[in-house]
Design a protein around this motif. Structure first.
Motif, PDB file in Angstrom:
ATOM      1  N   ASN A 287      36.972  69.162  23.635  1.00  0.00           N
ATOM      2  CA  ASN A 287      35.578  68.904  23.256  1.00  0.00           C
ATOM      3  C   ASN A 287      34.784  68.211  24.379  1.00  0.00           C
ATOM      4  OD1 ASN A 287      34.471  68.191  19.850  1.00  0.00           O
ATOM      5  ND2 ASN A 287      33.416  69.138  21.538  1.00  0.00           N
TER       6      ASN A 287
ATOM      7  N   PRO B 127      30.979  72.294  23.874  1.00  0.00           N
ATOM      8  CA  PRO B 127      30.553  71.862  22.538  1.00  0.00           C
ATOM      9  C   PRO B 127      31.305  72.660  21.474  1.00  0.00           C
ATOM     10  CG  PRO B 127      28.856  73.205  23.582  1.00  0.00           C
ATOM     11  CD  PRO B 127      29.929  72.998  24.607  1.00  0.00           C
TER      12      PRO B 127
ATOM     13  N   ALA C 221      31.141  67.350  15.911  1.00  0.00           N
ATOM     14  CA  ALA C 221      32.008  67.970  16.910  1.00  0.00           C
ATOM     15  C   ALA C 221      33.403  68.129  16.306  1.00  0.00           C
ATOM     16  CB  ALA C 221      32.066  67.091  18.155  1.00  0.00           C
TER      17      ALA C 221
ATOM     18  N   GLY D 229      27.427  69.590  18.683  1.00  0.00           N
ATOM     19  CA  GLY D 229      28.852  69.906  18.825  1.00  0.00           C
ATOM     20  C   GLY D 229      29.511  69.101  19.923  1.00  0.00           C
TER      21      GLY D 229
END
Lengths: 149, 261
Positions: free
Chosen positions: B24, B28, B50, B72
């Motif tokens: 991550n 995103p 996220a 995200g």
């Protein structure tokens, strides 16, 4: 205003952009020494010459014809016995009397057991020239000149 | 630490969760924004949408989690790039408040609070703000809510570098199709555009791609003017500038985050 898109669209647009960027950044490559990395010419136009020489001089961003092509006959006239060897090219800017000199080598390509004179392409990067230009190609046996325009 | 590091954690593999969280940082990974919890909970903890982050997020029936839209990205990125909109949080809180009577607490990750200008003990929509570390599951993270004097452009640059690297990876194969020169120049353009955009992100309030276009144009024209003094041929220079502007627009889009599918 939010510019967010979803993952699939971003991936697709990213690939399109990456390919466009790659295409955009395709610059003319510097000339390489053909004795080290010989590059057979793919030029189909000259195939009917059935084993000859093709020498191309590419002008880098010039208002000139892009290519000066020497036919096999011209090269053989320069060096009738052995066209393989060292040549010099002079490019004279007629207006400024500026002179550029490049050296290049002509070489054989061997195909199978018999020695065949194939088409050979060599590109030379020449600085941009605006005015009339005279191109002179020298060999120990003689010279050929082309004038532009 | 105000937030108990509770642990009815998900039974998923810890390795996969950590890997998703690590991933991550580079891309995103949005999830639909949501408010998850049992009605009657007094406390709400704010999280970003996220996936890699939420997989590691400590779950507890005693707390309601507000998974707010941060494109995200992880809280550090969403905070540094101002991706979380306070009005949306206040809307959620107001609706939640209608089912509650007592004063409740809103736990906010430090980076998000910093970007919104919220501090501990502030009252937002009748919720008392309490700060928590960006990764509440990390041990010994109490100090991370104290704040630092790091300039905002440095924080943006630090969180943007992995994202730029992610984009460099995605662009690598298509660029290599056109040879090593295209590859090197393309990746270099992405890196430079990403760095400039991250540093200058707060210079205007327009949306991401437009910000990228403006910054790309200004820097491209300025750099073009400087390089005109060198012997670089004009058509090469123009191509480099156009490429840089395209990268800048693209990264402006990327920095905005993604919409959940």
């Amino acid at each position: 205003m939010s510019g967010r898109i979803n993952f699939q669209l971003q991936l697709f647009l990213g690939l399109v952009l990456a390919l466009s960027l790659g295409w955009l950044y395709q610059f003319p490559q510097p000339a390489t020494d053909p004795l080290i990395t010989p590059t057979p010419s793919p030029a189909p136009v000259f195939q009917n010459l059935s084993g000859g020489w093709l020498l191309q001089v590419r002008f880098f961003q010039a208002k000139l014809p892009e290519v000066v092509a020497l036919t096999p006959l011209e090269l053989l006239r320069l060096s009738p016995k052995n066209p393989q060897g060292k040549y010099f090219i002079q490019i004279l800017d007629v207006n400024s009397q500026e002179l550029f000199i490049e050296k290049f080598d002509v070489y054989f390509l061997r195909t199978g057991s018999s020695e065949i004179l194939n088409s050979v392409e060599q590109s030379l990067l020449i600085p941009a020239l605006d005015g009339a230009v005279k191109v002179i190609i020298h060999s120990p046996q003689g010279e050929i000149s082309h004038a532009f325009p | 630490m105000p937030f108990p590091n509770g642990n009815t954690a998900l039974k998923r593999s810890r390795f996969l969760n950590n890997f998703a969280w690590w991933l991550n940082h580079f891309w995103p990974m949005p999830k639909h924004p949501n408010l998850i919890g049992v009605q009657g909970n007094r406390d709400i903890i704010l999280a970003v949408n996220a996936r890699g982050y939420l997989l590691n997020f400590p779950k507890s029936n005693a707390r309601t989690v507000l998974e707010i839209d941060g494109g995200g990205f992880l809280p550090e990125f969403a905070g540094a790039f101002n991706l979380v909109k306070p009005a949306i949080i206040v809307d959620y809180l107001t609706q939640y408040k209608e089912t509650q009577s007592a004063i409740t607490t809103l736990f906010v990750p430090f980076s998000i609070a910093q970007s919104l200008g919220w501090e501990a003990a502030d009252i937002i929509a009748d919720f008392s703000i309490s700060l928590v570390p960006d990764q509440p599951w990390e041990a010994n993270s109490d100090q991370k809510v104290d704040g630092t004097a790091t300039p905002s452009w440095v924080r943006r640059l630090l969180v943007a570098l992995p994202v730029i690297f992610g984009q460099i990876l995605i662009f690598a194969v298509p660029l290599l199709v056109y040879g090593p020169y295209s590859f090197i120049l393309g990746e270099l353009s992405l890196l430079l555009a990403g760095i400039f955009l991250a540093v200058l992100w707060n210079i205007t309030k327009v949306c991401g791609w437009l910000k990228g276009l403006l910054i790309g144009l200004v820097i491209g024209v300025f750099a073009g003017g400087v390089f005109l003094l060198t012997s670089i041929p004009l058509d090469v220079l123009l191509r480099l500038i156009v490429g840089f502007i395209l990268c800048s627009v693209w990264l402006g889009w990327v920095y905005e985050g993604l919409r959940p599918a």
